[in-house]
Write a protein that holds these residues in place. Structure first.
Motif, PDB file in Angstrom:
ATOM      1  N   MET A 187       0.835  -1.205   0.000  1.00 42.30           N
ATOM      2  CA  MET A 187       0.000   0.000   0.000  1.00 42.30           C
ATOM      3  C   MET A 187       0.871   1.258   0.000  1.00 42.30           C
ATOM      4  O   MET A 187       0.608   2.205  -0.748  1.00 42.30           O
ATOM      5  CB  MET A 187      -0.905  -0.011   1.227  1.00 42.30           C
ATOM      6  CG  MET A 187      -1.874   1.107   1.276  1.00 42.30           C
ATOM      7  SD  MET A 187      -3.298   0.730   0.273  1.00 42.30           S
ATOM      8  CE  MET A 187      -4.556   1.468   1.249  1.00 42.30           C
ATOM      9  N   SER A 188       1.917   1.255   0.814  1.00 41.02           N
ATOM     10  CA  SER A 188       2.827   2.400   0.863  1.00 41.02           C
ATOM     11  C   SER A 188       3.551   2.589  -0.464  1.00 41.02           C
ATOM     12  O   SER A 188       3.716   3.715  -0.945  1.00 41.02           O
ATOM     13  CB  SER A 188       3.853   2.216   1.990  1.00 41.02           C
ATOM     14  OG  SER A 188       3.202   2.155   3.231  1.00 41.02           O
TER      15      SER A 188
ATOM     16  N   ALA B 244       2.489   1.612  -3.442  1.00 40.13           N
ATOM     17  CA  ALA B 244       1.520   2.090  -4.437  1.00 40.13           C
ATOM     18  C   ALA B 244       1.241   3.578  -4.239  1.00 40.13           C
ATOM     19  O   ALA B 244       1.154   4.334  -5.214  1.00 40.13           O
ATOM     20  CB  ALA B 244       0.224   1.280  -4.338  1.00 40.13           C
ATOM     21  N   PHE B 245       1.123   4.003  -2.992  1.00 43.56           N
ATOM     22  CA  PHE B 245       0.877   5.416  -2.724  1.00 43.56           C
ATOM     23  C   PHE B 245       2.074   6.271  -3.137  1.00 43.56           C
ATOM     24  O   PHE B 245       1.905   7.326  -3.749  1.00 43.56           O
ATOM     25  CB  PHE B 245       0.544   5.636  -1.245  1.00 43.56           C
ATOM     26  CG  PHE B 245       0.198   7.053  -0.915  1.00 43.56           C
ATOM     27  CD1 PHE B 245      -0.979   7.616  -1.378  1.00 43.56           C
ATOM     28  CD2 PHE B 245       1.038   7.825  -0.144  1.00 43.56           C
ATOM     29  CE1 PHE B 245      -1.307   8.933  -1.086  1.00 43.56           C
ATOM     30  CE2 PHE B 245       0.726   9.135   0.158  1.00 43.56           C
ATOM     31  CZ  PHE B 245      -0.453   9.691  -0.314  1.00 43.56           C
TER      32      PHE B 245
ATOM     33  N   SER C  42       2.193   6.446  -6.911  1.00 50.34           N
ATOM     34  CA  SER C  42       1.119   7.325  -7.374  1.00 50.34           C
ATOM     35  C   SER C  42       1.461   8.791  -7.137  1.00 50.34           C
ATOM     36  O   SER C  42       1.193   9.645  -7.986  1.00 50.34           O
ATOM     37  CB  SER C  42      -0.191   6.981  -6.655  1.00 50.34           C
ATOM     38  OG  SER C  42      -0.629   5.699  -7.001  1.00 50.34           O
ATOM     39  N   CYS C  43       2.059   9.099  -5.985  1.00 53.64           N
ATOM     40  CA  CYS C  43       2.446  10.483  -5.692  1.00 53.64           C
ATOM     41  C   CYS C  43       3.533  10.968  -6.649  1.00 53.64           C
ATOM     42  O   CYS C  43       3.501  12.120  -7.100  1.00 53.64           O
ATOM     43  CB  CYS C  43       2.926  10.617  -4.250  1.00 53.64           C
ATOM     44  SG  CYS C  43       1.576  10.575  -3.055  1.00 53.64           S
TER      45      CYS C  43
ATOM     46  N   SER D 212      -7.684   6.253  -5.736  1.00 53.46           N
ATOM     47  CA  SER D 212      -6.943   5.101  -6.270  1.00 53.46           C
ATOM     48  C   SER D 212      -6.331   4.288  -5.132  1.00 53.46           C
ATOM     49  O   SER D 212      -6.294   3.053  -5.203  1.00 53.46           O
ATOM     50  CB  SER D 212      -5.870   5.545  -7.269  1.00 53.46           C
ATOM     51  OG  SER D 212      -4.776   6.149  -6.614  1.00 53.46           O
ATOM     52  N   VAL D 213      -5.876   4.951  -4.080  1.00 50.87           N
ATOM     53  CA  VAL D 213      -5.352   4.226  -2.916  1.00 50.87           C
ATOM     54  C   VAL D 213      -6.486   3.469  -2.232  1.00 50.87           C
ATOM     55  O   VAL D 213      -6.323   2.325  -1.813  1.00 50.87           O
ATOM     56  CB  VAL D 213      -4.638   5.190  -1.947  1.00 50.87           C
ATOM     57  CG1 VAL D 213      -4.259   4.497  -0.659  1.00 50.87           C
ATOM     58  CG2 VAL D 213      -3.409   5.786  -2.611  1.00 50.87           C
TER      59      VAL D 213
ATOM     60  N   PHE E  49      -7.154   0.391  -4.126  1.00 51.83           N
ATOM     61  CA  PHE E  49      -6.140  -0.629  -3.840  1.00 51.83           C
ATOM     62  C   PHE E  49      -6.550  -1.419  -2.595  1.00 51.83           C
ATOM     63  O   PHE E  49      -6.481  -2.645  -2.567  1.00 51.83           O
ATOM     64  CB  PHE E  49      -4.779   0.045  -3.633  1.00 51.83           C
ATOM     65  CG  PHE E  49      -3.630  -0.905  -3.489  1.00 51.83           C
ATOM     66  CD1 PHE E  49      -2.988  -1.407  -4.608  1.00 51.83           C
ATOM     67  CD2 PHE E  49      -3.185  -1.289  -2.239  1.00 51.83           C
ATOM     68  CE1 PHE E  49      -1.929  -2.284  -4.478  1.00 51.83           C
ATOM     69  CE2 PHE E  49      -2.130  -2.168  -2.105  1.00 51.83           C
ATOM     70  CZ  PHE E  49      -1.492  -2.666  -3.224  1.00 51.83           C
ATOM     71  N   TYR E  50      -7.018  -0.720  -1.569  1.00 49.93           N
ATOM     72  CA  TYR E  50      -7.462  -1.373  -0.337  1.00 49.93           C
ATOM     73  C   TYR E  50      -8.703  -2.225  -0.590  1.00 49.93           C
ATOM     74  O   TYR E  50      -8.794  -3.359  -0.103  1.00 49.93           O
ATOM     75  CB  TYR E  50      -7.731  -0.331   0.743  1.00 49.93           C
ATOM     76  CG  TYR E  50      -8.179  -0.932   2.046  1.00 49.93           C
ATOM     77  CD1 TYR E  50      -7.311  -1.716   2.800  1.00 49.93           C
ATOM     78  CD2 TYR E  50      -9.460  -0.737   2.519  1.00 49.93           C
ATOM     79  CE1 TYR E  50      -7.720  -2.284   3.982  1.00 49.93           C
ATOM     80  CE2 TYR E  50      -9.877  -1.289   3.704  1.00 49.93           C
ATOM     81  CZ  TYR E  50      -9.006  -2.065   4.435  1.00 49.93           C
ATOM     82  OH  TYR E  50      -9.418  -2.630   5.617  1.00 49.93           O
TER      83      TYR E  50
END
Length: 124
Positions: free
Chosen positions: A13-14, A16-17, A20-21, A102-103, A106-107
């Motif tokens: 998750m981190s 992907a974030f 994305s950032c 989008s995050v 993902f979850y």
């Protein structure tokens, strides 16, 4: 959730974030103006930010849910951080709200996959 699985999900998750950032920052540096279908959606979201909920672009065929949620996120953030209205509903902020979605997706994907493929806790 097992400890190892929790760490793995947290890392994914981190990651992907973070990715994305980075993509968000690169895109906003190169393309500040609305592009493609943003030419329709950004003015519509900005109209909602200004409280003009009766205004509707006939070129838009989607429901107004994302615009309402964007106002629900951007307006309190603007008030909390003291941003002027132009920043709160700018193209960059509206794109950032999509990044947050989008995050969240993902979850939701993780929850869906864990429901579809539960681990067998009692092996035979």
């Amino acid at each position: 959730m097992e400890r190892a699985a929790a760490y793995g999900f947290s890392a994914a998750m981190s990651g992907a974030f973070l990715l994305s950032c980075l993509l968000f920052a690169a895109l906003n540096r190169r393309q500040r103006a609305p592009y493609m279908d943003e030419a329709f959606h950004v003015p519509q979201a900005q109209a909602y930010c200004e409280g003009r909920f009766q205004q509707w672009d006939p070129m838009i065929t989607t429901l107004p849910g994302l615009y309402l949620v964007s106002v629900g996120i951007a307006k309190p953030a603007a008030w909390l951080f003291g941003w002027p209205g132009g920043i709160a509903c700018s193209t960059a902020m509206l794109r950032f709200i999509n990044l947050l979605f989008s995050v969240g997706n993902f979850y939701l994907l993780y929850l869906l996959l864990s429901k579809m493929h539960p681990k067998n806790k009692f092996p035979i």
